[in-house]
Design a protein around this motif. Structure first.
Motif, PDB file in Angstrom:
ATOM      1  N   GLY A   2       0.814  -1.209   0.000  1.00  0.00           N
ATOM      2  CA  GLY A   2       0.000   0.000   0.000  1.00  0.00           C
ATOM      3  C   GLY A   2       0.844   1.254   0.000  1.00  0.00           C
ATOM      4  O   GLY A   2       2.045   1.233  -0.260  1.00  0.00           O
ATOM      5  N   THR A   3       0.193   2.332   0.289  1.00  0.00           N
ATOM      6  CA  THR A   3       0.857   3.629   0.357  1.00  0.00           C
ATOM      7  C   THR A   3       1.730   3.705   1.599  1.00  0.00           C
ATOM      8  O   THR A   3       1.314   3.319   2.684  1.00  0.00           O
ATOM      9  CB  THR A   3      -0.194   4.749   0.396  1.00  0.00           C
ATOM     10  N   GLN A   4       2.928   4.227   1.422  1.00  0.00           N
ATOM     11  CA  GLN A   4       3.821   4.402   2.560  1.00  0.00           C
ATOM     12  C   GLN A   4       3.865   5.872   2.947  1.00  0.00           C
ATOM     13  O   GLN A   4       3.806   6.748   2.093  1.00  0.00           O
ATOM     14  CB  GLN A   4       5.220   3.900   2.221  1.00  0.00           C
ATOM     15  N   HIS A   5       3.956   6.108   4.244  1.00  0.00           N
ATOM     16  CA  HIS A   5       4.086   7.462   4.770  1.00  0.00           C
ATOM     17  C   HIS A   5       5.398   7.572   5.532  1.00  0.00           C
ATOM     18  O   HIS A   5       5.939   6.580   6.011  1.00  0.00           O
ATOM     19  CB  HIS A   5       2.926   7.794   5.707  1.00  0.00           C
ATOM     20  N   THR A   6       5.868   8.788   5.622  1.00  0.00           N
ATOM     21  CA  THR A   6       7.076   9.082   6.390  1.00  0.00           C
ATOM     22  C   THR A   6       6.659   9.723   7.705  1.00  0.00           C
ATOM     23  O   THR A   6       5.880  10.677   7.715  1.00  0.00           O
ATOM     24  CB  THR A   6       7.996  10.039   5.608  1.00  0.00           C
ATOM     25  N   TYR A   7       7.153   9.171   8.792  1.00  0.00           N
ATOM     26  CA  TYR A   7       6.817   9.655  10.127  1.00  0.00           C
ATOM     27  C   TYR A   7       8.072  10.167  10.810  1.00  0.00           C
ATOM     28  O   TYR A   7       9.148   9.582  10.690  1.00  0.00           O
ATOM     29  CB  TYR A   7       6.235   8.519  10.976  1.00  0.00           C
ATOM     30  N   ARG A   8       7.918  11.254  11.534  1.00  0.00           N
ATOM     31  CA  ARG A   8       8.962  11.718  12.447  1.00  0.00           C
ATOM     32  C   ARG A   8       8.513  11.307  13.841  1.00  0.00           C
ATOM     33  O   ARG A   8       7.393  11.618  14.250  1.00  0.00           O
ATOM     34  CB  ARG A   8       9.139  13.227  12.374  1.00  0.00           C
ATOM     35  N   VAL A   9       9.394  10.605  14.538  1.00  0.00           N
ATOM     36  CA  VAL A   9       9.032  10.071  15.847  1.00  0.00           C
ATOM     37  C   VAL A   9      10.048  10.533  16.882  1.00  0.00           C
ATOM     38  O   VAL A   9      11.261  10.442  16.661  1.00  0.00           O
ATOM     39  CB  VAL A   9       8.979   8.525  15.828  1.00  0.00           C
ATOM     40  N   ILE A  10       9.543  11.035  17.999  1.00  0.00           N
ATOM     41  CA  ILE A  10      10.392  11.359  19.144  1.00  0.00           C
ATOM     42  C   ILE A  10      10.094  10.319  20.213  1.00  0.00           C
ATOM     43  O   ILE A  10       8.947  10.180  20.650  1.00  0.00           O
ATOM     44  CB  ILE A  10      10.112  12.770  19.687  1.00  0.00           C
ATOM     45  N   VAL A  11      11.110   9.560  20.578  1.00  0.00           N
ATOM     46  CA  VAL A  11      10.982   8.555  21.637  1.00  0.00           C
ATOM     47  C   VAL A  11      11.708   9.097  22.854  1.00  0.00           C
ATOM     48  O   VAL A  11      12.882   9.446  22.787  1.00  0.00           O
ATOM     49  CB  VAL A  11      11.583   7.194  21.219  1.00  0.00           C
ATOM     50  N   ARG A  12      10.976   9.189  23.961  1.00  0.00           N
ATOM     51  CA  ARG A  12      11.569   9.658  25.215  1.00  0.00           C
ATOM     52  C   ARG A  12      11.624   8.505  26.207  1.00  0.00           C
ATOM     53  O   ARG A  12      10.799   7.596  26.162  1.00  0.00           O
ATOM     54  CB  ARG A  12      10.732  10.798  25.789  1.00  0.00           C
ATOM     55  N   GLY A  13      12.605   8.584  27.102  1.00  0.00           N
ATOM     56  CA  GLY A  13      12.738   7.550  28.112  1.00  0.00           C
ATOM     57  C   GLY A  13      13.627   8.024  29.242  1.00  0.00           C
ATOM     58  O   GLY A  13      14.086   9.167  29.264  1.00  0.00           O
ATOM     59  N   THR A  14      13.864   7.110  30.155  1.00  0.00           N
ATOM     60  CA  THR A  14      14.676   7.385  31.342  1.00  0.00           C
ATOM     61  C   THR A  14      15.820   6.381  31.388  1.00  0.00           C
ATOM     62  O   THR A  14      15.597   5.177  31.204  1.00  0.00           O
ATOM     63  CB  THR A  14      13.820   7.249  32.613  1.00  0.00           C
ATOM     64  N   PHE A  15      17.036   6.873  31.607  1.00  0.00           N
ATOM     65  CA  PHE A  15      18.149   5.956  31.815  1.00  0.00           C
ATOM     66  C   PHE A  15      17.902   5.209  33.112  1.00  0.00           C
ATOM     67  O   PHE A  15      17.401   5.770  34.090  1.00  0.00           O
ATOM     68  CB  PHE A  15      19.481   6.719  31.910  1.00  0.00           C
ATOM     69  N   ASP A  16      18.278   3.923  33.148  1.00  0.00           N
ATOM     70  CA  ASP A  16      18.021   3.113  34.337  1.00  0.00           C
ATOM     71  C   ASP A  16      19.101   2.043  34.476  1.00  0.00           C
ATOM     72  O   ASP A  16      19.439   1.374  33.501  1.00  0.00           O
ATOM     73  CB  ASP A  16      16.642   2.453  34.223  1.00  0.00           C
ATOM     74  N   GLY A  17      19.641   1.912  35.670  1.00  0.00           N
ATOM     75  CA  GLY A  17      20.616   0.866  35.938  1.00  0.00           C
ATOM     76  C   GLY A  17      21.892   0.980  35.116  1.00  0.00           C
ATOM     77  O   GLY A  17      22.445  -0.029  34.689  1.00  0.00           O
ATOM     78  N   LEU A  18      22.352   2.198  34.910  1.00  0.00           N
ATOM     79  CA  LEU A  18      23.577   2.392  34.131  1.00  0.00           C
ATOM     80  C   LEU A  18      24.780   1.850  34.891  1.00  0.00           C
ATOM     81  O   LEU A  18      24.941   2.103  36.088  1.00  0.00           O
ATOM     82  CB  LEU A  18      23.796   3.881  33.833  1.00  0.00           C
ATOM     83  N   THR A  19      25.631   1.133  34.181  1.00  0.00           N
ATOM     84  CA  THR A  19      26.877   0.671  34.783  1.00  0.00           C
ATOM     85  C   THR A  19      27.841   1.851  34.857  1.00  0.00           C
ATOM     86  O   THR A  19      27.641   2.879  34.199  1.00  0.00           O
ATOM     87  CB  THR A  19      27.522  -0.446  33.941  1.00  0.00           C
ATOM     88  N   GLU A  20      28.885   1.710  35.621  1.00  0.00           N
ATOM     89  CA  GLU A  20      29.890   2.778  35.719  1.00  0.00           C
ATOM     90  C   GLU A  20      30.519   3.038  34.346  1.00  0.00           C
ATOM     91  O   GLU A  20      30.732   4.187  33.967  1.00  0.00           O
ATOM     92  CB  GLU A  20      30.969   2.404  36.746  1.00  0.00           C
ATOM     93  N   GLU A  21      30.788   1.973  33.601  1.00  0.00           N
ATOM     94  CA  GLU A  21      31.357   2.120  32.258  1.00  0.00           C
ATOM     95  C   GLU A  21      30.396   2.879  31.339  1.00  0.00           C
ATOM     96  O   GLU A  21      30.805   3.770  30.584  1.00  0.00           O
ATOM     97  CB  GLU A  21      31.649   0.739  31.663  1.00  0.00           C
ATOM     98  N   SER A  22      29.130   2.547  31.422  1.00  0.00           N
ATOM     99  CA  SER A  22      28.118   3.211  30.600  1.00  0.00           C
ATOM    100  C   SER A  22      28.007   4.690  30.964  1.00  0.00           C
ATOM    101  O   SER A  22      27.951   5.558  30.083  1.00  0.00           O
ATOM    102  CB  SER A  22      26.769   2.508  30.784  1.00  0.00           C
ATOM    103  N   ARG A  23      28.004   4.999  32.260  1.00  0.00           N
ATOM    104  CA  ARG A  23      27.943   6.389  32.722  1.00  0.00           C
ATOM    105  C   ARG A  23      29.141   7.188  32.205  1.00  0.00           C
ATOM    106  O   ARG A  23      28.992   8.295  31.721  1.00  0.00           O
ATOM    107  CB  ARG A  23      27.879   6.458  34.244  1.00  0.00           C
ATOM    108  N   GLU A  24      30.326   6.602  32.327  1.00  0.00           N
ATOM    109  CA  GLU A  24      31.543   7.284  31.876  1.00  0.00           C
ATOM    110  C   GLU A  24      31.495   7.571  30.378  1.00  0.00           C
ATOM    111  O   GLU A  24      31.842   8.655  29.935  1.00  0.00           O
ATOM    112  CB  GLU A  24      32.775   6.438  32.210  1.00  0.00           C
TER     113      GLU A  24
END
Length: 110
Positions: A2-24
């Motif tokens: 069918g017809t395709q559309h183009t979407y702009r999407v903003i996904v928001r979230g919260t960082f959770d359980g970050l390791t020290e390496e990930s934080r750095e």
């Protein structure tokens, strides 16, 4: 197909359980992921600040128009989940806001 559309999407979230390496790593790259770096792309553009609490991803999703905004949001959230898992960053509470660029009205000034 069918017809395709183009979407702009903003996904928001919260960082959770970050390791020290990930934080750095996030803190070292924080300047690259500020407000001025936000772009709508197929891969997605990650933005966050040095507090490492919340983040947003901006994506372009091309999908069947019949599937609507909900499917575009689900596709975007799936891409964000995969990208963050690949980078090793913990997260939670993903939510998306979708704009269908093919049905968006543009008011031109005369």
């Amino acid at each position: 197909m069918g017809t395709q559309h183009t979407y702009r999407v903003i996904v928001r979230g919260t960082f959770d359980g970050l390791t020290e390496e990930s934080r750095e790593r996030l803190l070292a790259e924080a300047e690259e992921h500020g407000m001025s770096a936000m772009r709508f792309t197929e891969e997605g553009s990650l933005a966050y600040d040095r507090n490492l609490k919340h983040f947003s991803y901006r994506l372009v999703v091309v999908s069947e128009a019949a599937d609507g905004d909900e499917m575009a949001g689900a596709i975007a959230e799936d891409r964000v989940e995969g990208a963050l898992k690949e980078l090793g960053h913990g997260f939670r509470d993903l939510r998306s806001k979708v704009t269908d660029m093919d049905t968006m009205k543009i008011n031109y000034k005369r």
